[in-house]
Enzyme design. Structure first.
Site, PDB file in Angstrom:
ATOM      1  N   ASP A  23       0.817  -1.214   0.000  1.00  0.00           N
ATOM      2  CA  ASP A  23       0.000   0.000   0.000  1.00  0.00           C
ATOM      3  C   ASP A  23       0.848   1.261   0.000  1.00  0.00           C
ATOM      4  O   ASP A  23       0.661   2.158  -0.828  1.00  0.00           O
ATOM      5  CB  ASP A  23      -0.916   0.028   1.229  1.00  0.00           C
ATOM      6  CG  ASP A  23      -2.037  -0.988   1.147  1.00  0.00           C
ATOM      7  OD1 ASP A  23      -1.872  -2.016   0.474  1.00  0.00           O
ATOM      8  OD2 ASP A  23      -3.082  -0.747   1.769  1.00  0.00           O
ATOM      9  N   ARG A 105      -0.781   5.707  16.412  1.00  0.00           N
ATOM     10  CA  ARG A 105      -0.854   6.658  15.301  1.00  0.00           C
ATOM     11  C   ARG A 105      -0.361   8.056  15.681  1.00  0.00           C
ATOM     12  O   ARG A 105       0.357   8.690  14.893  1.00  0.00           O
ATOM     13  CB  ARG A 105      -2.282   6.751  14.762  1.00  0.00           C
ATOM     14  CG  ARG A 105      -2.889   5.435  14.300  1.00  0.00           C
ATOM     15  CD  ARG A 105      -2.053   4.716  13.273  1.00  0.00           C
ATOM     16  NE  ARG A 105      -2.770   3.613  12.633  1.00  0.00           N
ATOM     17  CZ  ARG A 105      -2.186   2.636  11.977  1.00  0.00           C
ATOM     18  NH1 ARG A 105      -0.869   2.573  11.860  1.00  0.00           N
ATOM     19  NH2 ARG A 105      -2.909   1.673  11.419  1.00  0.00           N
ATOM     20  N   ASP A 134      -8.213   5.499  11.502  1.00  0.00           N
ATOM     21  CA  ASP A 134      -6.807   5.890  11.515  1.00  0.00           C
ATOM     22  C   ASP A 134      -6.550   7.191  10.781  1.00  0.00           C
ATOM     23  O   ASP A 134      -5.654   7.954  11.145  1.00  0.00           O
ATOM     24  CB  ASP A 134      -5.940   4.759  10.950  1.00  0.00           C
ATOM     25  CG  ASP A 134      -5.848   3.600  11.922  1.00  0.00           C
ATOM     26  OD1 ASP A 134      -5.912   3.863  13.139  1.00  0.00           O
ATOM     27  OD2 ASP A 134      -5.729   2.459  11.476  1.00  0.00           O
ATOM     28  N   SER A 188      -7.428  -7.375   7.108  1.00  0.00           N
ATOM     29  CA  SER A 188      -6.791  -6.091   7.370  1.00  0.00           C
ATOM     30  C   SER A 188      -6.242  -6.143   8.790  1.00  0.00           C
ATOM     31  O   SER A 188      -6.954  -6.535   9.715  1.00  0.00           O
ATOM     32  CB  SER A 188      -7.830  -4.978   7.230  1.00  0.00           C
ATOM     33  OG  SER A 188      -7.300  -3.772   7.692  1.00  0.00           O
TER      34      SER A 188
END
Lengths: 415, 415, 415, 415
Positions: A23, A105, A134, A188
């Site tokens: 990704d 994050r 996210d 995921s």
């Protein structure tokens, strides 16, 4: 915010949160093409278990200048400055979720902004999608720390909608794609030292039991050892500092808790939670060390916190968890709550004995130099400095308002 | 509250919460002697496991008139009207305690007052001590329901301080005392259909592991079967109504949950909690069915409650639990919170599949005709009615206040 | 939300919240041109002081079919079903704002949806701008009541950015524009029976005092009569039902409170509040009757609500106010809080005497058949049914946890 | 709390909170007789307006040794360390009460304990009665700061029940009693730099308007000047530091605010509040400077606090106020809340312009170097850095959960 907004200008230099996977490799290439901009990659070792140095090679192979490749080990900062504050709060989102992803994050976002300042970048980018949480955790952090920053969220900008299109893009632009990425899309997942999450595929029907391959960090309780493991955790001012008498760094301590938790089938969670964007999502979370940590922390608090402290913390925890989950780590109200929570931890020192057995975290004992537990007072057989007649006054005064109200609500006298 | 307070007058007719055991038998006799008053006994079957009819014989043997002996089966009322409202709230005191005792005392107190009205009694009495919470749960209920009632709490009035003196009093007044009551004082315990509690003796050192004989209702996880038990619980409007497809009365359903929970080592808890009078106390609690119930309820809520509903409930739960724990069942603020909670349960209908295994309650699936989970929306591969560009606006507007603040807090521009 | 979202389809029949003024006339015309759709207008008399029948003529002159023109007097519904619930909560946003605008938008939105269902419309439209709160109050209500509705918000869609462009559009399309609309843009204002708001122009510098012409409903305190006005308000179950002994409809009662409040300079407010979109805005609000109402309601509550009820309401009020302010009238958590609040109002019956004088609302007396105030108990000179020795026990038990904590925190003994 | 409780031993040396008035003089004499103990008096100048040095003479005349007489000016500490923290919280108990008395008692109690440590006293005493809140504010502070202290509360110990009996005791023991103390008992009052309270006598009927003589610090609005007074207050980090450009000490600043507030009829309050012991009581409070302070503080916060900060403070304020009111100043949960509140005040710097007129405190303007108000963003005519299309996404994402819920709740489609 005067004049033209950054958001409408062409980005010149972008700091990308880069894992080295498919990704973010596609994102890197796509930004080079779309914006003709200089790319800076940032890869953090958060304990996810991947080889972070591989990301360096990948970035350079994609044309990133060596001085623009940043790779850092943030494991201790993750545990000490992002996980520990949350565990001081006993935070659990919607009752259970220990927020392994939400704590990581903001740390990455903060480092991206710091690197942007250091290298003179005007933009930051991440690989989170437009339906998840996210994107909020990255971008609310970016904007709080650098209000004028240009944010690039490719998943919301391009027309690619799924894995097949990413693979096609990669092939078309000469990116190497592993064979394992070419089949059906996998779960995921997000991993760091605190947890592994798993969503998607068969899990999308919340009535169906997870398949075994959806779990990756822990053994099933059924497969855990038949004999328990005992562990003693020492806390100083609210944070764990030693296991079985051995002092450890924050990351080493959590790693060790993960090992013994995972081996004993501790920390599996299967929930449907509500994302900030309003969708409900079913996810599996494995937080072996964190699950032990929270039980141990609540246990040492149970003898060192006064009721006023403990109950106030409990009342504010859901709001605190919501803020962290939704991405408001750098919002001032999160910091206010943290000040309140941290104030309560000054005396939270002592040790807890636990027994781990096939998924269970069982409290065996707790002890503290600051204990508020008083064996002499509580004993059934003898008074100590407690006059039971005081209780009569305590009850009668507490009942007074109920009696006044009762006269209005229950008009009839007793006899 | 005009004129002379009831509390200073001699009680003439007293309704005693009577178990038939040593303590309440001594209390009965002591009140006869001390106050020369007529005694009415009330014994409730709350699922404690004792033969309640034995209490009738005991009362009569102590000189209570047959028409003054009340024995009632309150198990369904306990579960439907006292446990269920608390489980709708997902209430847990200080993080863990499911409040098996706090829910039962107000029901007994309410029936004592109703009986007092029926028989023309002016007073009520209970056997709770002066250091604990139960005195509050009884007396705050009494006073709320009958503001002018005369309350007798012998443990706070007489000079007897422990078991040895009770036995001496019993011997002196011809009460028969079982041999098992004559040795060292046992654990202090309370039991009903929801739980068994255990305090005292060796448990008073919170560092020491409980001995096996402190647990009475559940098997240890280590001794539970090696194969899991599966169960499916059906909820209607927030309450469980059927197990594995079979509708049951509230008491029957909880009894069955207790059986399968207890057999699988589910529901043991070892905590130090803070009593309303300010003491910390270490207690063991066994709540096998209740532990399953709470997990199942949270799980069915996870797909039927909107985030606004679920988070508001979570924020108010600690206050609700504190009120119930402290004895404020009949306080108007508990009723206000209950109105809020019950309002949220209208759509909490559906079923939950669970796996019980050696102490674990593992969620396997959840399903509801009112589900808010939308598989089409959440899927990673396709859009549905969700425009990812909306997320950009959502984030940017949510970030606006943080950006305004960031301009003040982070004066330096990015580049 | 399967298949294609409504939002991307062409609207065929639109229910527009229509005031008949310049803005909504331009919107009407713009939608006719842009979407070539059938327009339905809805105009409510909310006590704003305009002649609502003029809106009917205006709509017809713009080509709306007579059967598509809806004009309704909603004043009683506004007061009884939207203002009264909020005043039961004593709600004030950010300390002061009585939310005259937030209570009115959901009512209009609800009627738009009901009309849409009745006439078979697929869309609704409003004239609120993209920076304010009202777009949220309209649209969150629309979506909650009709999840599939197509929403048109012209201010966020067209390219016109200010008044001059609207006037040019109106001129170009033959809409008559009053001379007063052609000069400098006026204040931005909203009016209904509860309040008038005023924003913009010179008010945009929050350091500058408002000019006199920014106030429109009340006299300045300096210009109010030199003698006070007395008024007695009677409440039943939390709502005002009579003034000076005369029963009135909700709208008539609030109108009368507005008259006497406005004449006495009551209810002016000059604040900077934070919109849901994150902007701070300075506004003037005139709420003469509402200001009296809130003081009177708090006053009657002060003798009819138990402390537990009153304090719980106070703790939850800010959250309730935030929900109403942000447009979440039809969200389930607002309804849960309302259930809690309304539960507390059952005994809030009685009367309050007030003196209004040059901006002041002064409480003179309060009285209730349900009063919890007990003159005999509180008197300084005599005991009544209150034993002061009970206070000793009350204090000592409440102090116990502080004393246990003090031993840890203050190690040194006193002597 | 080992061994025998202090409470059962004879006090040897007592630090008495001594005003020099009738009540505390009788208490001093009564303790000398009853306990044959050494007395230490402590008299604080809290701005109550009495001549504190007179208390020194009175104490000596009653036989207290000169070295046992402590007289101190605590006005700056009262304002800076007890009032200011409360005003940072915008605290108002039950909606209105600014807590002039609750903030002063803990300061006196703290000094009593400090003096007890210094002189080797084992006991402390106060003159508060057994029905009020002040006994709690004194004693909870005593116990928190010195868990083993012996507390003497004569009003709960002796048999004297009212003023007449005190006068008789004084006469019998040769204490001089002023003529004004011999008639009907006066109002009960408490005064310090923050406020004057007034309770009792005719005020005990809450329906009756107060007589003029019940007010002592402020003029009636009707008697205030016909022209307004303007004042500009400068705040630094949440606290007022200058008036009209002149820096002042905390006590001087509040004194000056009191003067101009009192002259303009500002700060009268007539309420029924609920004491911690459960009684409701009607009281008058005059807080002229404090009323101005709170309005000014909220106003400077309105442009310097982010919404997240401001709303969190508002939600927690009632709990904070309840703690302070009930006497829990030195409880750890009050300190936790204070840490949260103080954290929010770092940027609360700037100035506020106010107009005082016949009881009104009218905001005219506010300004700050840290202002979050952005005139460019908010203006109606031009965009600035705000894209109105972002609002569409913001609304649609916020509406998503309501739409999902609406599909369940509103089954019928629109068309």
């Amino acid at each position: 915010m005067d004049g033209k907004t950054m958001q409408d200008t062409r980005p010149k230099k972008v700091v990308l949160a880069f894992s080295g996977g498919l990704d973010t490799s596609v994102i890197l290439k796509w930004m080079q093409i779309k914006y003709d901009c200089e790319i800076v990659t940032f890869t953090a070792d958060l304990g996810q278990g991947d080889e972070v140095e591989a990301a360096r090679d990948k970035a350079i192979s994609l044309g990133v200048k060596p001085q623009n490749v940043f790779v850092e080990d943030l494991r201790n900062e993750l545990v000490a400055s992002y996980a520990a504050p949350v565990f001081r709060a006993n935070a659990a989102y919607e009752g259970y979720y220990l927020m392994g992803t939400p704590i990581a994050r903001p740390l990455v976002a903060k480092r991206q902004i710091e690197i942007a300042r250091a290298v003179g970048a005007d933009s930051v980018a991440h690989g989170a999608t437009g339906k998840g949480n996210d994107q909020l955790r990255f971008e609310l952090a970016y904007y709080a720390l650098a209000p004028e920053v240009r944010v690039i969220a490719p998943w919301r900008e391009w027309d690619m909608a799924g894995r097949a299109q990413l693979v096609a893009f990669a092939d078309a632009h000469g990116l190497s794609v592993g064979k394992d990425k070419r089949g059906a899309p996998p779960y995921s997942s997000d991993a760091n030292l605190l947890h592994v999450s798993c969503e998607g595929k068969a899990l999308e029907d919340p009535w169906i039991s997870p398949e075994d391959d959806a779990w990756s960090r822990t053994v099933a309780p059924e497969l855990a050892p038949d004999r328990p493991t005992w562990v003693e955790i020492h806390f100083e001012r609210g944070d764990p500092v030693a296991l079985d008498g051995v002092s450890m760094s924050p990351a080493a301590l959590l790693s060790r808790l993960n090992e013994i938790g995972a081996a004993n089938g501790v920390g599996r969670l299967d929930i449907v939670d509500t994302r900030y964007v309003g969708l409900k999502c079913r996810g599996l979370f494995e937080t072996p060390g964190g699950t032990i940590w929270q039980v141990a922390h609540r246990t040492i608090e149970s003898i060192t916190l006064d009721r006023g402290e403990a109950h106030l913390k409990d009342e504010l925890m859901p709001k605190y968890a919501e803020l962290v989950y939704n991405g408001y780590w750098f919002a001032p109200e999160r910091e206010m709550l943290q000040a309140l929570i941290d104030k309560s931890q000054e005396r939270v020192t002592g040790k807890v004995r636990l027994r781990l057995y096939k998924g269970n975290v069982i409290v065996e004992g707790r002890q503290s130099p600051n204990t508020l537990y008083d064996q002499d007072l509580v004993t059934f057989e003898d008074g100590g400095d407690y006059d039971q007649r005081d209780a009569t006054g305590f009850i009668r005064i507490n009942a007074l308002r109920l009696r006044l109200l009762g006269r209005i609500r229950n008009a009839l006298p007793l006899v």
